[in-house]
Design an enzyme around this catalytic site. Structure first.
Site, short mmCIF file in Angstrom:
data_model
loop_
_atom_site.label_atom_id
_atom_site.label_comp_id
_atom_site.label_asym_id
_atom_site.label_seq_id
_atom_site.Cartn_x
_atom_site.Cartn_y
_atom_site.Cartn_z
CG ASP A 170 -24.73 160.54 -11.39
OD1 ASP A 170 -24.70 161.31 -10.42
OD2 ASP A 170 -25.75 159.89 -11.70
CB SER A 171 -24.70 158.05 -7.59
OG SER A 171 -25.79 158.86 -8.01
CB CYS A 182 -22.99 162.51 -8.23
SG CYS A 182 -23.87 161.99 -6.75
CD GLU A 237 -33.18 156.47 -9.58
OE1 GLU A 237 -33.19 155.34 -9.05
OE2 GLU A 237 -32.14 157.04 -9.95
CB CYS A 275 -30.62 166.41 -6.19
SG CYS A 275 -30.83 164.65 -6.51
CG HIS A 311 -32.63 161.85 -9.81
ND1 HIS A 311 -31.25 161.75 -9.90
CD2 HIS A 311 -33.10 160.59 -10.05
CE1 HIS A 311 -30.91 160.50 -10.17
NE2 HIS A 311 -32.02 159.77 -10.25
N1 I24 Z 1 -35.40 158.13 -14.70
C1 I24 Z 1 -34.38 157.94 -13.86
N2 I24 Z 1 -34.07 156.74 -13.32
C2 I24 Z 1 -34.82 155.68 -13.63
C3 I24 Z 1 -36.14 157.07 -15.00
C4 I24 Z 1 -35.89 155.81 -14.49
N3 I24 Z 1 -36.81 154.95 -15.00
C5 I24 Z 1 -37.61 155.68 -15.83
N4 I24 Z 1 -37.21 156.97 -15.83
N5 I24 Z 1 -34.53 154.49 -13.12
O1 I24 Z 1 -33.59 158.99 -13.53
C6 I24 Z 1 -33.34 154.27 -12.37
C7 I24 Z 1 -33.16 152.83 -12.11
N6 I24 Z 1 -31.75 152.56 -12.11
C8 I24 Z 1 -31.49 151.28 -11.53
C9 I24 Z 1 -30.04 150.92 -11.62
O2 I24 Z 1 -29.58 151.02 -12.97
C10 I24 Z 1 -29.81 152.29 -13.57
C11 I24 Z 1 -31.24 152.67 -13.49
C12 I24 Z 1 -33.81 160.24 -14.14
C13 I24 Z 1 -33.36 160.26 -15.58
C14 I24 Z 1 -31.96 160.73 -15.72
C15 I24 Z 1 -31.60 160.99 -17.16
C16 I24 Z 1 -37.80 158.08 -16.56
C17 I24 Z 1 -36.86 158.54 -17.67
C18 I24 Z 1 -36.45 157.71 -18.70
C19 I24 Z 1 -35.61 158.17 -19.72
C20 I24 Z 1 -35.16 159.50 -19.68
C21 I24 Z 1 -35.54 160.34 -18.65
C22 I24 Z 1 -36.38 159.85 -17.65
F1 I24 Z 1 -36.84 156.44 -18.72
F2 I24 Z 1 -36.73 160.62 -16.66
N1 DGL Z 2 -26.82 161.86 -8.23
C1 DGL Z 2 -27.32 162.11 -6.89
C2 DGL Z 2 -27.14 163.60 -6.55
O1 DGL Z 2 -27.09 164.46 -7.42
C3 DGL Z 2 -28.77 161.73 -6.74
C4 DGL Z 2 -29.00 160.24 -6.78
C5 DGL Z 2 -28.33 159.51 -5.64
O2 DGL Z 2 -28.72 159.68 -4.48
O3 DGL Z 2 -27.41 158.76 -5.93
O4 DGL Z 2 -27.03 163.94 -5.41
#
Ligand code: I24
Ligand code: DGL
Length: 269
Positions: free
Chosen positions: A9-10, A72, A151, A183, A185
């Site tokens: 995945d990305s 992804c 995120e 997607c 997310h």
């Molecule tokens: N959920 C996602 N991405 C994040 C996040 C989150 N921070 C808190 N939660 N951050 O995606 C992404 C930042 N990147 C930067 C580069 O390195 C990797 C991280 C959705 C979750 C996909 C499983 C909320 C959160 C969490 C734990 C589990 C689920 C969740 F902290 F939504």
């Molecule tokens: N994983 C990407 C997708 O499902 C979402 C996050 C990104 O843009 O990299 O399209």
């Protein structure tokens, strides 16, 4: 077969697919690669996403996987065929499973798709849906605001509700009966999305459908793992490991083994 299933995945989004595979197929060993250094893929040009996906697949093949899963949606949209043509093992993406589920469940044939800019621009969902049933009507919309909101852990704030209304509010006028969350997310926003679309619209998560497809393929090909002991999964990420590890451990509910990967810096001169 004791070979692993490789999932890429990305970034962290594909962990939704990994968790569902771990739940449905607890004996399967997973090798997961998250390209956190270069995330997000959604806004990037297709040619760049194809190149990144090839690099990750080249890295993952050293582990001798029995199957590659492009978790992804954006990478599946632009790189699935390319990767498939280069390998002799099954390569599956997240688009066909979601499209098949939508066709199977829709009764009106009015199907909506939401995804990143790259996914929607590619037309890959429309193509997959039309190939399964040429009579469907497909309404697509890119929702570039959703990934950053998820995120930030912003699943139900007023800012997020506002963004969801702004992005897909107009889709209510097409009387869809099915909406594909195209997607990784978007399943985190199901409450708000269903508040906007209304209870008559079925929401389809590509991650869940893909896990079912992986089970079906391994089952049909007699490739399910028969090991007695539980597998130790391996995780790789290209960026800062701390954040990835914390999100993955929270999401999967267990400690993980994580190896940071540093991409070869191209030599100059
Ligand atoms: N959920 C996602 N991405 C994040 C996040 C989150 N921070 C808190 N939660 N951050 O995606 C992404 C930042 N990147 C930067 C580069 O390195 C990797 C991280 C959705 C979750 C996909 C499983 C909320 C959160 C969490 C734990 C589990 C689920 C969740 F902290 F939504
Ligand atoms: N994983 C990407 C997708 O499902 C979402 C996050 C990104 O843009 O990299 O399209």
């Amino acid at each position: 077969m004791q070979q692993p299933i490789a999932i890429l995945d990305s970034g962290v989004g594909g962990l939704t697919v990994a968790r569902e595979v771990m739940r449905q197929l607890p004996r399967e060993k997973i090798i997961y690669f998250g390209d956190t250094e270069r995330t997000p893929y959604g806004p990037r040009p297709a040619e760049e996403v194809v190149r990144f996906t090839r690099e990750i697949v080249d890295y993952l093949v050293q582990f001798g996987p029995k199957m590659i899963v492009i978790a992804c949606n954006t990478a599946t949209a632009v790189a699935l065929e390319d990767i498939r043509s280069r390998l002799n093992i099954p390569v599956i993406g997240v688009i066909n499973p979601g499209a098949r589920a939508a066709i199977g469940r829709s009764t009106t044939g009015q199907i909506g798709v939401i995804g990143t800019e790259g996914t929607i621009r590619s037309g890959a969902y429309e193509q997959a849906l039309r190939q399964l049933n040429p009579h469907v009507r497909v309404i697509s919309e890119a929702c570039p605001l959703f990934v950053p909101l998820v995120e930030q852990g912003n699943f139900r704030s007023n800012e997020t509700r506002e963004a969801v209304y702004q992005s897909i509010g107009h889709m209510r006028s097409y009387s869809l009966d099915t909406l594909i969350l195209g997607c990784t997310h978007y399943p985190f926003l199901v409450d708000l999305i269903s508040e906007v679309m209304g209870p008559q619209v079925m929401l389809i998560s590509s991650a869940d459908e893909t896990a079912r497809e992986i089970s079906a393929i391994l089952h049909n090909e007699g490739k399910l793992s028969r090991g007695d002991e539980l597998p130790v999964h391996q995780f790789f990420c290209s960026g800062q490991p701390t954040m990835f590890k914390s999100i993955a451990q929270q999401w999967l509910g267990e400690q993980i083994e994580l190896t940071p990967v540093v991409w070869q810096v191209p030599k100059i001169g």
